[in-house]
Structure formats: structure tokens, C-alpha cells
Write a protein that holds these residues in place. Structure first.
Motif, PDB file in Angstrom:
ATOM      1  N   SER A  99       0.828  -1.211   0.000  1.00 45.64           N
ATOM      2  CA  SER A  99       0.000   0.000   0.000  1.00 45.64           C
ATOM      3  C   SER A  99       0.857   1.254   0.000  1.00 45.64           C
ATOM      4  N   SER A 103       0.665   4.002  -2.996  1.00 42.17           N
ATOM      5  CA  SER A 103       0.359   5.396  -2.688  1.00 42.17           C
ATOM      6  C   SER A 103       1.434   6.323  -3.237  1.00 42.17           C
ATOM      7  N   GLU A 104       2.701   5.944  -3.070  1.00 40.24           N
ATOM      8  CA  GLU A 104       3.798   6.766  -3.583  1.00 40.24           C
ATOM      9  C   GLU A 104       3.732   6.864  -5.102  1.00 40.24           C
ATOM     10  N   ASN A 107       0.787   9.137  -6.262  1.00 39.94           N
ATOM     11  CA  ASN A 107       1.084  10.540  -5.989  1.00 39.94           C
ATOM     12  C   ASN A 107       2.205  11.070  -6.876  1.00 39.94           C
ATOM     13  N   TYR A 222      -8.139  10.264  -7.182  1.00 40.55           N
ATOM     14  CA  TYR A 222      -6.713   9.961  -7.157  1.00 40.55           C
ATOM     15  C   TYR A 222      -6.036  10.182  -8.517  1.00 40.55           C
ATOM     16  N   PRO A 233      -2.920  11.006   1.024  1.00 41.12           N
ATOM     17  CA  PRO A 233      -2.934   9.550   1.218  1.00 41.12           C
ATOM     18  C   PRO A 233      -4.127   8.914   0.521  1.00 41.12           C
ATOM     19  N   LEU A 234      -3.964   7.658   0.120  1.00 43.02           N
ATOM     20  CA  LEU A 234      -5.047   6.916  -0.523  1.00 43.02           C
ATOM     21  C   LEU A 234      -5.804   6.121   0.535  1.00 43.02           C
TER      22      LEU A 234
END
Length: 415
Positions: A99, A103-104, A107, A222, A233-234
């Protein structure tokens, strides 16, 4: 970031320190900010049996057995033929079981497309010689690629985009088809030409996404992070609240009030006095980019009004400063027209507005009503009954405006 070697078909992770050691003798092939080798990047729509990160480990036998393997091979061959040793493909270059990594990557994705050397847009359902429309049983259809949320940033961000049809035939570049793409899908030519998209109003950028789709509700927010230079953050499972969070993050960076210029479906009834507080109400933020479908004509001022604070999200809602006036259509004095700091059209002479209702006599708390409507206000001189839509200085507070649709003049106050 993790890249795929176009000849060896192996994955390699690049960090600033590691890539410096690997590439000390080939700095000409390094993107300085990220210290990664020059790379191509693939844009596509996900199909059945895509090759994922786990499939690329070991002998890759599982990867080779999947339908998506052909897409990996073709994109690598294409990149290698143009002199690129590395390529980034989202299906297999992200470990989605992590995760933190996912997320990184999400983004960072807009930036990764920006720093790529070239983007190959593979239109898996396009059969013709151009990338805008394809013919199926005599019907001209848009390739599915243009309907997906994630591909919007992949269309805008890269320095160059090359289109390929389902047979991997080259069918042109973004620059060659820029005018047609803008006309057909509503994305500004300025954005397609590498312009600074922060100069385009929030409402207009939202409108780019209004007819696109994502498999998961949260991804509607997103996939727009890079378009608004936002990081967050997701939280899969939060549903449409992801889009609310996106707008709250945008408001931390921008004072562009066009973010409030969205409209519900026209079938919703208008507010009436007898409804009191039982009528359908809304906050200032939209719950989907689809509500911005008709908002592409709303612009932003390039200068903030002096002393105008940014909107702030609190536990009770948004705290925002706008010019307001009592709506003369309602005798209660509890319904207001709020004039937003955003012009309608290209000439800053007509301002957008929305209707609000006070819900507390103790403090200035309001909800939005009549969400299918965006009002239009122009400068008004009551002494000469003169309507001026030629423009006015947006950094100077206005005292009196006229609603063009209702032809009513209003004295403004700041709330």
C-alpha cells in the motif's frame, strides 16, 4: 521508481543514491532531478490478464502465459527501436501488494509522465489510421482510452505522446492531432501543448474529467492529483469522500473560487420558502467531477483580491469569504446570492454566483440550495441604470452588481 529493461525484461529499482552509482559513467542518460536513466513510458487501458509485478519475478513463465505479455513485448520493442533501454509500465512496475508503494506511485505518477522521454499511447480498440475515432460496424466510435480517468494525465503530462492502434501501427502524435483532440474531448489546446495548466481554472480542469470513468469511485479523485499538484494519502473504501478530500487539498493551494461552480442535474426542484430547512441542501464542494460538465466556461482571475483569505476546511464545513446579497425572490431574508471570484467567459466582466440559505441565526452558517443553477452578475451603476459587461478590476471590491438572468440589482456585503 522501478523501470523495466527493454532488452533483458528485468525490473530495476532506481533511487537517487543507487542510480548515481550505476550510472556514474553515463550521466548524459540521467534525468538529473530523479537521477534515473532516460526512459519511455506506456499509456494504455487495462484489459484481461495483464502482467503484474509478481509475474515478472523468477522465470516469468506466468507472465509469458498471459494475454498482456504481448503488450509488454511490443512496447519494449518499440522503445528499444528508438534507443531507450528502459520503460515504465504501470501494470508490472508497481508492487500493488504494498500500500505504501502504491500510494507513492499514484502521488508521483503525473511527474513520472512529465520526466519521461516519450509516451506511447496504445489504443487497443482503434483500428484506423488516426487516433481520434475508430470505425466498428459502420459506426464511428471513440477509443476507450479517451473515456478513462487515468489516461487524462497521461495525455497531458508527457513531453511527447505517440499514438498506436491495436496492431501497433503508428497513427500520429498528440501535436499532430491536438486540435481534433481538444475539439472532441474538451481538453484545452494550451494544456495539450505543454502549457502551465495551473493558469486554467479549477472548474475547467474538472470539466476535463467530467465524462471520464474509473473502475473504483476513489480513483476519480486519485487520478487527478497531479493535475492539481496535490499529494494526499489513498484511502480505498472511502467512496466519494475521496473527491471531497481532493477539493479540500486544492483549496490549501489555490484561492480560485471556480471550484464552487458546479451544477446538479436540472430535474432538481428549486428552493421555496415553505420548505424551510427540510429541503435538499448541499455543501460548497461537489461529490463528483461529473457536476462540472457545463463549467468549462468559468475562468479564474490571475490575481487574488488583496487580503482575501483562502478557504479553510473545518469540522463544521468550509470557512470562505465571499460577496453576498439578500435574494429579493425570498421574503424571509435567509436566502442569499453569493458572488464568486471567477468570471464567466474570457472577459472578466461577468461573475459567477450561487444561491445559499442561512441555517443558523447565531453564526454565519449556510448551505447551498438550487444546485442546478449558476447565476451571472455584472457591474451596475444605479445612478445611470448602466450594465457594464466590458470588465472591471477584480482586485477592487464591488458595491453593486446586477443579476443578468433576473435583471435585478443588488447591494453587496462581505460575509
Amino acid at each position: 521508481m522501478r523501470l523495466l529493461h527493454t532488452k533483458l525484461l528485468t525490473l530495476e529499482s532506481f533511487t537517487e543514491s543507487k542510480s548515481h552509482g550505476l550510472l556514474v559513467g553515463a550521466l548524459r542518460d540521467v534525468v538529473p532531478e530523479y537521477a534515473v536513466p532516460t526512459f519511455a513510458i506506456l499509456s494504455h487501458t487495462w484489459e484481461e490478464e495483464e502482467v503484474v509485478f509478481e509475474d515478472m519475478q523468477g522465470d516469468q513463465s506466468l507472465a509469458r502465459s498471459k494475454a498482456g505479455w504481448a503488450k509488454i513485448i511490443k512496447s519494449c520493442e518499440l522503445a528499444r527501436s528508438e534507443g531507450y533501454d528502459w520503460i515504465w509500465i504501470d501494470t508490472c512496475c508497481i508492487d500493488k501488494t504494498s500500500s505504501a508503494e502504491l500510494s507513492e506511485a499514484i502521488n508521483s505518477m503525473f511527474r513520472w509522465y512529465q520526466i519521461s522521454a516519450v509516451c506511447y499511447a496504445y489504443l487497443s480498440d482503434a483500428t484506423g489510421s488516426q487516433p481520434i475515432r475508430t470505425v466498428d460496424d459502420g459506426l464511428a466510435l471513440s477509443p476507450r482510452w479517451y473515456s478513462r480517468g487515468w489516461t487524462l494525465q497521461e495525455l497531458i503530462a508527457p513531453p511527447q505522446v505517440k499514438f498506436y492502434n491495436k496492431r501497433w501501427d503508428f497513427v500520429g502524435t498528440r501535436e499532430q492531432h491536438r486540435v481534433c483532440i481538444s475539439t472532441e474531448y474538451g481538453v484545452d489546446e494550451y494544456a495539450l501543448s505543454g502549457g502551465d495548466i495551473s493558469r486554467i481554472s479549477i472548474a475547467r480542469r474538472m470539466a476535463w474529467m467530467s465524462r471520464r470513468e474509473t473502475t473504483r469511485i476513489e480513483d476519480m479523485a486519485y487520478c487527478m492529483l497531479g493535475i492539481f499538484s496535490v499529494n494526499m494519502p489513498l484511502l480505498y473504501g472511502e467512496g466519494s469522500n475521496a473527491f471531497i478530500r481532493l477539493q479540500e487539498e486544492i483549496l490549501k493551494l489555490s484561492n480560485d473560487q471556480s471550484i464552487f461552480c458546479w451544477r446538479q442535474h436540472a430535474s432538481i426542484d428549486s428552493y421555496r420558502e415553505e420548505y424551510g430547512d427540510t429541503f435538499m441542501r448541499s455543501g460548497l464542494l461537489a461529490d463528483s467531477p461529473r457536476l462540472f460538465t457545463t463549467s468549462r466556461i468559468v475562468s479564474q482571475f490571475q490575481r487574488d483580491r488583496p487580503g482575501r483569505p483562502h478557504a479553510v476546511s473545518t469540522s463544521k464545513g468550509l470557512m470562505v469569504q465571499v460577496l453576498m446579497c439578500n435574494d429579493k425572490c425570498y421574503e424571509s431574508g435567509e436566502v442569499y446570492l453569493a458572488v464568486l471570484d471567477c468570471p464567466v467567459g474570457h472577459v472578466p466582466g461577468v461573475m459567477a454566483g450561487i444561491r445559499l440559505k442561512r441555517v443558523s441565526d447565531v453564526s454565519n452558517m449556510f448551505v447551498r440550495v438550487d444546485t442546478p443553477q449558476i447565476f451571472q452578475f455584472a457591474k451596475y451603476d444605479s445612478s445611470e441604470t448602466f450594465i457594464d459587461i466590458s470588465g472591471f478590476n477584480p482586485t477592487v471590491e464591488q458595491e453593486e452588481l446586477i443579476c443578468l438572468r433576473m435583471r435585478e440589482s443588488y447591494t453587496l456585503t462581505r460575509l
